[in-house]
Design an enzyme around this catalytic site. Structure first.
Site, PDB file in Angstrom:
ATOM      1  N   MET A 152      68.356  51.355  -4.540  1.00 50.99           N
ATOM      2  CA  MET A 152      69.707  50.821  -4.416  1.00 50.99           C
ATOM      3  C   MET A 152      70.654  51.825  -3.766  1.00 50.99           C
ATOM      4  O   MET A 152      71.458  51.468  -2.905  1.00 50.99           O
ATOM      5  CB  MET A 152      70.244  50.392  -5.786  1.00 50.99           C
ATOM      6  CG  MET A 152      69.492  49.235  -6.396  1.00 50.99           C
ATOM      7  SD  MET A 152      69.302  47.828  -5.289  1.00 50.99           S
ATOM      8  CE  MET A 152      70.967  47.216  -5.186  1.00 50.99           C
ATOM      9  N   ASP A 189      71.606  63.393  -6.045  1.00 50.67           N
ATOM     10  CA  ASP A 189      70.456  62.950  -6.853  1.00 50.67           C
ATOM     11  C   ASP A 189      69.923  64.212  -7.526  1.00 50.67           C
ATOM     12  O   ASP A 189      69.910  65.284  -6.907  1.00 50.67           O
ATOM     13  CB  ASP A 189      69.361  62.318  -5.969  1.00 50.67           C
ATOM     14  CG  ASP A 189      68.349  61.514  -6.794  1.00 50.67           C
ATOM     15  OD1 ASP A 189      68.317  60.278  -6.669  1.00 50.67           O
ATOM     16  OD2 ASP A 189      67.608  62.137  -7.578  1.00 50.67           O
ATOM     17  N   VAL A 214      71.764  55.192 -10.779  1.00 48.01           N
ATOM     18  CA  VAL A 214      70.605  55.883 -11.372  1.00 48.01           C
ATOM     19  C   VAL A 214      69.832  54.874 -12.219  1.00 48.01           C
ATOM     20  O   VAL A 214      70.143  53.687 -12.221  1.00 48.01           O
ATOM     21  CB  VAL A 214      71.032  57.127 -12.203  1.00 48.01           C
ATOM     22  CG1 VAL A 214      71.841  58.086 -11.336  1.00 48.01           C
ATOM     23  CG2 VAL A 214      71.800  56.746 -13.451  1.00 48.01           C
ATOM     24  N   GLU A 248      68.343  52.397 -15.012  1.00 51.15           N
ATOM     25  CA  GLU A 248      69.067  51.436 -15.870  1.00 51.15           C
ATOM     26  C   GLU A 248      68.984  51.889 -17.328  1.00 51.15           C
ATOM     27  O   GLU A 248      68.156  51.398 -18.104  1.00 51.15           O
ATOM     28  CB  GLU A 248      68.443  50.040 -15.682  1.00 51.15           C
ATOM     29  CG  GLU A 248      69.178  48.906 -16.374  1.00 51.15           C
ATOM     30  CD  GLU A 248      70.422  48.444 -15.651  1.00 51.15           C
ATOM     31  OE1 GLU A 248      71.019  49.222 -14.875  1.00 51.15           O
ATOM     32  OE2 GLU A 248      70.825  47.291 -15.873  1.00 51.15           O
ATOM     33  N   LYS A 263      73.879  56.669 -18.056  1.00 53.03           N
ATOM     34  CA  LYS A 263      75.065  56.293 -17.280  1.00 53.03           C
ATOM     35  C   LYS A 263      76.328  56.820 -17.971  1.00 53.03           C
ATOM     36  O   LYS A 263      77.246  57.334 -17.328  1.00 53.03           O
ATOM     37  CB  LYS A 263      75.107  54.776 -17.076  1.00 53.03           C
ATOM     38  CG  LYS A 263      74.012  54.293 -16.108  1.00 53.03           C
ATOM     39  CD  LYS A 263      74.066  52.805 -15.851  1.00 53.03           C
ATOM     40  CE  LYS A 263      72.815  52.251 -15.181  1.00 53.03           C
ATOM     41  NZ  LYS A 263      72.688  52.434 -13.760  1.00 53.03           N
ATOM     42  N   SER A 291      72.558  46.355 -13.362  1.00 52.41           N
ATOM     43  CA  SER A 291      72.249  44.930 -13.193  1.00 52.41           C
ATOM     44  C   SER A 291      72.699  44.121 -14.397  1.00 52.41           C
ATOM     45  O   SER A 291      72.839  42.907 -14.303  1.00 52.41           O
ATOM     46  CB  SER A 291      70.744  44.712 -13.064  1.00 52.41           C
ATOM     47  OG  SER A 291      70.177  45.599 -12.169  1.00 52.41           O
ATOM     48  N   HIS A 337      78.007  45.467  -8.380  1.00 52.53           N
ATOM     49  CA  HIS A 337      76.593  45.063  -8.462  1.00 52.53           C
ATOM     50  C   HIS A 337      76.124  44.576  -7.100  1.00 52.53           C
ATOM     51  O   HIS A 337      76.421  43.443  -6.698  1.00 52.53           O
ATOM     52  CB  HIS A 337      76.428  43.987  -9.540  1.00 52.53           C
ATOM     53  CG  HIS A 337      75.008  43.586  -9.756  1.00 52.53           C
ATOM     54  ND1 HIS A 337      74.631  42.333 -10.161  1.00 52.53           N
ATOM     55  CD2 HIS A 337      73.846  44.274  -9.600  1.00 52.53           C
ATOM     56  CE1 HIS A 337      73.318  42.273 -10.257  1.00 52.53           C
ATOM     57  NE2 HIS A 337      72.821  43.435  -9.921  1.00 52.53           N
ATOM     58  N   ASN A 388      72.405  37.180 -12.809  1.00 52.52           N
ATOM     59  CA  ASN A 388      71.218  37.448 -13.627  1.00 52.52           C
ATOM     60  C   ASN A 388      71.279  36.738 -14.970  1.00 52.52           C
ATOM     61  O   ASN A 388      70.244  36.435 -15.560  1.00 52.52           O
ATOM     62  CB  ASN A 388      71.021  38.956 -13.819  1.00 52.52           C
ATOM     63  CG  ASN A 388      70.479  39.607 -12.557  1.00 52.52           C
ATOM     64  OD1 ASN A 388      69.943  38.927 -11.681  1.00 52.52           O
ATOM     65  ND2 ASN A 388      70.629  40.916 -12.440  1.00 52.52           N
TER      66      ASN A 388
HETATM   67  P1  NAD Z   1      65.389  53.902  -8.539  1.00 54.11           P
HETATM   68  O1  NAD Z   1      64.483  54.263  -9.628  1.00 54.11           O
HETATM   69  O2  NAD Z   1      64.828  53.466  -7.225  1.00 54.11           O
HETATM   70  O3  NAD Z   1      66.372  55.136  -8.234  1.00 54.11           O
HETATM   71  C1  NAD Z   1      67.072  55.838  -9.219  1.00 54.11           C
HETATM   72  C2  NAD Z   1      67.443  57.204  -8.661  1.00 54.11           C
HETATM   73  O4  NAD Z   1      68.316  57.857  -9.597  1.00 54.11           O
HETATM   74  C3  NAD Z   1      66.252  58.147  -8.445  1.00 54.11           C
HETATM   75  O5  NAD Z   1      66.293  58.656  -7.120  1.00 54.11           O
HETATM   76  C4  NAD Z   1      66.475  59.265  -9.475  1.00 54.11           C
HETATM   77  O6  NAD Z   1      66.016  60.536  -9.017  1.00 54.11           O
HETATM   78  C5  NAD Z   1      67.981  59.231  -9.619  1.00 54.11           C
HETATM   79  N1  NAD Z   1      68.480  59.829 -10.865  1.00 54.11           N
HETATM   80  C6  NAD Z   1      68.003  59.634 -12.109  1.00 54.11           C
HETATM   81  N2  NAD Z   1      68.736  60.334 -13.005  1.00 54.11           N
HETATM   82  C7  NAD Z   1      69.705  60.956 -12.301  1.00 54.11           C
HETATM   83  C8  NAD Z   1      70.773  61.824 -12.662  1.00 54.11           C
HETATM   84  N3  NAD Z   1      70.976  62.186 -13.928  1.00 54.11           N
HETATM   85  N4  NAD Z   1      71.577  62.278 -11.686  1.00 54.11           N
HETATM   86  C9  NAD Z   1      71.366  61.943 -10.403  1.00 54.11           C
HETATM   87  N5  NAD Z   1      70.375  61.133 -10.008  1.00 54.11           N
HETATM   88  C10 NAD Z   1      69.555  60.635 -10.942  1.00 54.11           C
HETATM   89  O7  NAD Z   1      66.372  52.782  -9.122  1.00 54.11           O
HETATM   90  P2  NAD Z   1      67.069  51.562  -8.357  1.00 54.11           P
HETATM   91  O8  NAD Z   1      66.119  50.423  -8.250  1.00 54.11           O
HETATM   92  O9  NAD Z   1      67.758  52.071  -7.146  1.00 54.11           O
HETATM   93  O10 NAD Z   1      68.156  51.111  -9.440  1.00 54.11           O
HETATM   94  C11 NAD Z   1      69.335  51.854  -9.656  1.00 54.11           C
HETATM   95  C12 NAD Z   1      70.321  51.016 -10.447  1.00 54.11           C
HETATM   96  O11 NAD Z   1      70.621  49.829  -9.708  1.00 54.11           O
HETATM   97  C13 NAD Z   1      69.831  50.548 -11.816  1.00 54.11           C
HETATM   98  O12 NAD Z   1      70.913  50.541 -12.712  1.00 54.11           O
HETATM   99  C14 NAD Z   1      69.355  49.136 -11.546  1.00 54.11           C
HETATM  100  O13 NAD Z   1      69.373  48.313 -12.676  1.00 54.11           O
HETATM  101  C15 NAD Z   1      70.368  48.684 -10.522  1.00 54.11           C
HETATM  102  N6  NAD Z   1      69.940  47.584  -9.636  1.00 54.11           N
HETATM  103  C16 NAD Z   1      68.672  47.556  -9.129  1.00 54.11           C
HETATM  104  C17 NAD Z   1      68.302  46.522  -8.272  1.00 54.11           C
HETATM  105  C18 NAD Z   1      66.924  46.498  -7.651  1.00 54.11           C
HETATM  106  O14 NAD Z   1      66.532  45.435  -7.157  1.00 54.11           O
HETATM  107  N7  NAD Z   1      66.192  47.590  -7.623  1.00 54.11           N
HETATM  108  C19 NAD Z   1      69.227  45.524  -7.924  1.00 54.11           C
HETATM  109  C20 NAD Z   1      70.524  45.594  -8.442  1.00 54.11           C
HETATM  110  C21 NAD Z   1      70.868  46.630  -9.298  1.00 54.11           C
END
Ligand code: NAD
Length: 408
Positions: A19, A38, A95, A97, A102, A124, A145, A195
């Site tokens: 994301m 990150d 980051v 979920e 958070k 999400s 979102h 959702n």
């Molecule tokens: P992901 O696992 O692909 O990426 C998460 C990133 O956060 C990683 O690069 C990780 O290294 C980094 N991270 C973790 N802890 C950290 C910290 N303390 N400080 C800095 N960086 C940190 O996850 P994603 O799929 O991109 O999802 C991220 C958010 O977006 C979640 O809350 C998820 O629910 C939401 N979301 C996801 C989707 C989807 O389809 N993937 C859609 C909408 C919303």
């Protein structure tokens, strides 16, 4: 700068995963400079390469010229820590979920950022008020979102917390416009608009697998109605394992009969498109969903093990149950004030969930059927299948007045 004319010039994104990458491009494409954090330096490096490659691809496709690609890329920079992003106008957190994670990030940022800066989460489904409560600026906290892939999908749900200020909402709406998004404001509830509605819709699809249907049959019926993808093809794209892991982590929900097919697929390493197998089979490098008789056999086995007497389920029943589940939840969202209008709900479904455009969205579709008719059909399902089909109060009220959702 007055509160109402607050315009985002500089932003930061926390998280360089799926994301974060798309969100960074949305901002950079809209002329906003972005600092990117990150806690995994490799992830950040990889993400910067992916963004550069995406822009290079856009140039090759003739969508933008090299100068524009360079300008976009120049707006994106890696930041080593939170201290170096202290001057930004907006932070978008993307980051994992996890509420505690958070909250920790929001608490830390709150202590560093200027008082007028906005703090947004891309969660999400998590509670925006619980995230805001970790800060001393809950009026500056909101959900942004995005949908995956964020730089392509048009929909942006802007989640208003109990204390989010009108100025913060306005700034987010204006940013949404600059990014070329269709923005819809949602109240704060589990899953927000999209959702939350998806949940009962998918539940019906999963129940029908146990009662007698097969994945391709359910998908074909809904795709025949005009959906871009049926629910099982959608799960293959999103990754069946995401919810499986979330249930595991939360330590609940894993025993529900409806998720047993998902559980078994995940135990077999069939996570969806990314692993070459899920509800369907995918040839290496292909996104073409191919029917897999092994999955049908698994569905049959699981439903028999659970003691279901399978029966034929036709396309009419599939459509009736999936569509009415959407409409009834949409009506509850409307009566609770989570969505401002039926049209907003339709925008969410048209732009984020592949609802057929010619039907106008689930609420417009229900209005076309007539709410008195929808009310009767829900009552019939309630008689046959139980309480979960109890019509939303609003449907009964509007039907009695001869009105539709759009008249509200
Ligand atoms: P992901 O696992 O692909 O990426 C998460 C990133 O956060 C990683 O690069 C990780 O290294 C980094 N991270 C973790 N802890 C950290 C910290 N303390 N400080 C800095 N960086 C940190 O996850 P994603 O799929 O991109 O999802 C991220 C958010 O977006 C979640 O809350 C998820 O629910 C939401 N979301 C996801 C989707 C989807 O389809 N993937 C859609 C909408 C919303």
């Amino acid at each position: 700068m007055s509160q109402t004319s607050f315009e985002i010039q500089q932003a930061a994104v926390i998280g360089a995963g799926t994301m974060g990458r798309g969100i960074v491009m949305c901002l950079a494409n809209a002329g906003v400079s972005v600092q990117w954090v990150d806690n995994n330096p490799q992830m950040l490096e990889q993400a910067l390469t992916t963004v550069a490659e995406t822009y290079a691809h856009n140039v090759r496709q003739g969508r933008i010229d090299q100068a524009e690609a360079d300008a976009r890329m120049a707006r994106v920079s890696a930041a080593a820590d939170y201290a170096s992003i202290r001057n930004v106008d907006l932070v978008i957190e993307a980051v994992y979920e996890n509420l505690e994670l958070k909250q920790k990030i929001f608490r830390e940022l709150d202590g560093l950022l200027k008082p007028e800066a906005l703090l947004a989460s891309n969660t999400s489904a998590l509670d925006i008020d619980a995230i805001a409560a970790a800060t001393r600026r809950p009026e500056q906290v909101l959900g942004l979102h995005f949908f995956s892939p964020a730089h392509i999908m048009k929909l942006l749900e802007i989640v208003r917390g109990a204390q989010t200020s009108p100025a913060a909402l306005e700034a987010a709406l204006s940013l949404g416009k600059r990014m070329g998004k269709v923005s819809v404001v949602s109240g704060n509830c589990h899953g927000f608009i999209g959702n939350r509605m998806l949940h009962p819709y998918v539940l019906e699809a999963r129940k029908m697998l146990l009662e007698g249907a097969y994945p391709q049959q359910v998908d074909t019926a809904l795709q025949g109605f005009g959906f871009a993808m049926g629910p099982f093809r959608m799960y293959d794209v999103v990754g069946i394992d995401l919810e499986w892991r979330a249930r595991e982590l939360a330590g609940k929900g894993q025993d529900a009969p409806e998720v047993q097919v998902d559980n078994r697929l995940c135990e077999m390493g069939r996570f969806g498109q990314k692993s070459g197998n899920g509800y369907y089979h995918y040839e290496p490098g292909s996104r073409q969903a191919e029917h897999d008789s092994e999955v049908d056999a698994l569905v049959l086995r699981v439903s028999e093990e659970l003691g279901f007497q399978r029966r034929d389920i036709g396309p009419e029943e599939i459509l009736e149950r999936c569509l009415l589940a959407l409409v009834n939840e949409g009506a509850k969202i409307l009566q609770e004030g989570i969505a401002g209008s039926a049209h907003d709900i339709d925008l969410v479904y048209l732009n984020g969930y592949g609802f057929p455009a010619d039907k106008g969205g689930p609420m417009a579709w229900a209005d076309q059927q007539g709410l008195a008719d929808i009310h009767q059909r829900l009552l019939a399902l309630e008689t046959r299948q139980g309480d979960q089909w109890k019509p939303a109060r609003l449907i009964g009220e509007l039907a009695a007045q001869g009105k539709g959702f759009a008249d509200r």
